[in-house]
Scaffold this motif. Structure first.
Motif, PDB file in Angstrom:
ATOM      1  N   SER A   1      15.700 -17.087  24.368  1.00  0.00           N
ATOM      2  CA  SER A   1      14.885 -16.445  25.404  1.00  0.00           C
ATOM      3  C   SER A   1      13.421 -16.368  24.986  1.00  0.00           C
ATOM      4  O   SER A   1      12.518 -16.621  25.777  1.00  0.00           O
ATOM      5  CB  SER A   1      15.430 -15.044  25.690  1.00  0.00           C
ATOM      6  OG  SER A   1      14.657 -14.377  26.638  1.00  0.00           O
ATOM      7  N   ARG A   2      13.209 -16.025  23.700  1.00  0.00           N
ATOM      8  CA  ARG A   2      11.825 -15.991  23.200  1.00  0.00           C
ATOM      9  C   ARG A   2      11.178 -17.376  23.264  1.00  0.00           C
ATOM     10  O   ARG A   2      10.006 -17.519  23.612  1.00  0.00           O
ATOM     11  CB  ARG A   2      11.810 -15.496  21.750  1.00  0.00           C
ATOM     12  CG  ARG A   2      12.048 -13.994  21.613  1.00  0.00           C
ATOM     13  CD  ARG A   2      11.702 -13.488  20.239  1.00  0.00           C
ATOM     14  NE  ARG A   2      12.336 -12.221  19.961  1.00  0.00           N
ATOM     15  CZ  ARG A   2      13.442 -12.041  19.268  1.00  0.00           C
ATOM     16  NH1 ARG A   2      14.076 -13.098  18.758  1.00  0.00           N
ATOM     17  NH2 ARG A   2      13.949 -10.838  19.071  1.00  0.00           N
TER      18      ARG A   2
ATOM     19  N   HIS B   1      29.607 -11.792  17.367  1.00  0.00           N
ATOM     20  CA  HIS B   1      28.868 -11.380  18.563  1.00  0.00           C
ATOM     21  C   HIS B   1      27.409 -11.106  18.243  1.00  0.00           C
ATOM     22  O   HIS B   1      26.513 -11.435  19.027  1.00  0.00           O
ATOM     23  CB  HIS B   1      29.506 -10.122  19.166  1.00  0.00           C
ATOM     24  CG  HIS B   1      30.762 -10.412  19.943  1.00  0.00           C
ATOM     25  ND1 HIS B   1      30.806 -11.353  20.953  1.00  0.00           N
ATOM     26  CD2 HIS B   1      32.021  -9.880  19.864  1.00  0.00           C
ATOM     27  CE1 HIS B   1      32.012 -11.401  21.467  1.00  0.00           C
ATOM     28  NE2 HIS B   1      32.786 -10.522  20.826  1.00  0.00           N
ATOM     29  N   LYS B   2      27.164 -10.475  17.092  1.00  0.00           N
ATOM     30  CA  LYS B   2      25.779 -10.208  16.692  1.00  0.00           C
ATOM     31  C   LYS B   2      24.991 -11.492  16.537  1.00  0.00           C
ATOM     32  O   LYS B   2      23.844 -11.610  16.974  1.00  0.00           O
ATOM     33  CB  LYS B   2      25.762  -9.433  15.375  1.00  0.00           C
ATOM     34  CG  LYS B   2      26.057  -7.947  15.542  1.00  0.00           C
ATOM     35  CD  LYS B   2      25.975  -7.238  14.198  1.00  0.00           C
ATOM     36  CE  LYS B   2      26.292  -5.748  14.345  1.00  0.00           C
ATOM     37  NZ  LYS B   2      26.271  -5.060  13.030  1.00  0.00           N
ATOM     38  N   ARG B   3      25.637 -12.499  15.874  1.00  0.00           N
ATOM     39  CA  ARG B   3      24.955 -13.782  15.697  1.00  0.00           C
ATOM     40  C   ARG B   3      24.674 -14.452  17.045  1.00  0.00           C
ATOM     41  O   ARG B   3      23.620 -15.043  17.249  1.00  0.00           O
ATOM     42  CB  ARG B   3      25.803 -14.703  14.808  1.00  0.00           C
ATOM     43  CG  ARG B   3      25.767 -14.339  13.337  1.00  0.00           C
ATOM     44  CD  ARG B   3      26.245 -15.500  12.487  1.00  0.00           C
ATOM     45  NE  ARG B   3      27.612 -15.885  12.797  1.00  0.00           N
ATOM     46  CZ  ARG B   3      28.705 -15.351  12.264  1.00  0.00           C
ATOM     47  NH1 ARG B   3      28.576 -14.365  11.367  1.00  0.00           N
ATOM     48  NH2 ARG B   3      29.900 -15.767  12.602  1.00  0.00           N
ATOM     49  N   ALA B   4      25.665 -14.349  17.989  1.00  0.00           N
ATOM     50  CA  ALA B   4      25.488 -14.963  19.313  1.00  0.00           C
ATOM     51  C   ALA B   4      24.342 -14.296  20.073  1.00  0.00           C
ATOM     52  O   ALA B   4      23.504 -14.973  20.692  1.00  0.00           O
ATOM     53  CB  ALA B   4      26.789 -14.865  20.118  1.00  0.00           C
ATOM     54  N   ARG B   5      24.303 -12.923  19.999  1.00  0.00           N
ATOM     55  CA  ARG B   5      23.216 -12.218  20.683  1.00  0.00           C
ATOM     56  C   ARG B   5      21.865 -12.561  20.077  1.00  0.00           C
ATOM     57  O   ARG B   5      20.872 -12.736  20.775  1.00  0.00           O
ATOM     58  CB  ARG B   5      23.458 -10.704  20.598  1.00  0.00           C
ATOM     59  CG  ARG B   5      24.459 -10.191  21.624  1.00  0.00           C
ATOM     60  CD  ARG B   5      24.298  -8.695  21.827  1.00  0.00           C
ATOM     61  NE  ARG B   5      24.568  -7.943  20.611  1.00  0.00           N
ATOM     62  CZ  ARG B   5      25.740  -7.469  20.238  1.00  0.00           C
ATOM     63  NH1 ARG B   5      26.808  -7.703  20.997  1.00  0.00           N
ATOM     64  NH2 ARG B   5      25.888  -6.774  19.128  1.00  0.00           N
ATOM     65  N   SER B   6      21.840 -12.651  18.764  1.00  0.00           N
ATOM     66  CA  SER B   6      20.595 -13.002  18.089  1.00  0.00           C
ATOM     67  C   SER B   6      20.123 -14.399  18.499  1.00  0.00           C
ATOM     68  O   SER B   6      18.938 -14.631  18.752  1.00  0.00           O
ATOM     69  CB  SER B   6      20.810 -12.931  16.581  1.00  0.00           C
ATOM     70  OG  SER B   6      19.658 -13.335  15.892  1.00  0.00           O
TER      71      SER B   6
END
Length: 274
Positions: A65-66, A54-59
């Motif tokens: 987005s950036r 999940h952390k990798r997906a959010r990152s």
């Protein structure tokens, strides 16, 4: 002595059996605890893996987005530069060197003054073309129908309509105005020639102090033009719609209202009588 020895052997046997069963039970419990610990570790490991995923997906989503934000900023910056360039080009294009009739001095004009000058020249050209059109207009033309705002103008038009050619010219113009229905056609024809102010001083049958419109040459020309455009239209229907439209003239924009319109009609009647 023999019995005492057998009892000791039996007790020793029972002790060994009890000790063996206890050892087996302990071993079994140890293995069960070890298995549950392994399972707990596996669950903890799977949770850690899931959290890491999940952390990798959010990152990744943040990075995307950036990137989108960066591309939007670049696009806006590019659009602003393009607009600025087009404005500069437009300003340079409109800074002409112009000389006027009144002033022989040449000077560079800014955009506002240049637009004002061009607008003035276009209006002058339009007025000149309009005057030429009135002199050399063909019989079938539908343009340059002058609106009448005073009874004097109506009297002058009546004198012009005594000429047969002028009457035909006006009839051909009014015939092409048209409308979605007979009533709409009548309204459009009357609005093209008469203002609301003058229509407020007229009615079909001429009840005082209003002027009788039915007997005028203009009314007859209008009826003829409308009948040419609407083959099935009768004079009775046309005069009925004319009367309704004249009756509501004081309430329309520029008609003067009921009370003010009545005073204006009386003043116009007095001035005409003089």
């Amino acid at each position: 002595m023999y019995r005492s020895g057998s009892k000791d052997r039996s007790r020793s046997k029972h002790k060994r059996a009890g000790s063996t069963s206890r050892d087996r039970s302990r071993s079994k419990h140890k293995r069960a605890r070890s298995t549950s610990r392994d399972k707990s570790r596996d669950r903890s490991t799977s949770r850690d893996r899931l959290r890491s995923k999940h952390k990798r997906a959010r990152s990744t989503s943040r990075d995307k987005s950036r990137d989108r934000s960066t591309s939007r900023d670049r696009s806006r910056s590019k659009y602003k530069r393009a607009r600025s360039t087009s404005r500069d080009t437009s300003r340079k294009k409109h800074q002409y060197t112009i000389s006027t009739k009144d002033d022989d001095q040449k000077f560079p004009m800014d955009e506002g003054k240049f637009q004002k000058r061009v607008f003035f020249l276009l209006m002058d050209m339009r007025a000149t073309i309009s005057d030429l059109g009135k002199k050399y207009e063909p019989v079938d033309s539908q343009f340059h129908v002058e609106m009448i705002n005073r009874r004097k103008g109506l009297a002058q038009l009546e004198r012009k309509l005594a000429d047969g050619d002028y009457r035909k010219l006006l009839t051909s113009r009014l015939r092409k105005i048209g409308g979605s229905s007979l009533e709409d056609n009548v309204k459009n024809v009357m609005k093209r020639v008469l203002t609301n102010w003058l229509m407020a001083q007229l009615n079909v049958d001429g009840a005082p102090p209003k002027k009788k419109f039915k007997v005028t040459r203009l009314c007859k020309v209008m009826i003829g033009a409308i009948q040419q455009a609407n083959q099935s239209a009768t004079e009775k229907d046309i005069t009925k719609f004319m009367g309704n439209f004249l009756r509501s003239a004081p309430d329309r924009n520029g008609g003067g209202g009921r009370k003010k319109g009545q005073i204006a009609i009386e003043l116009a009647s007095d001035s005409e009588a003089e």
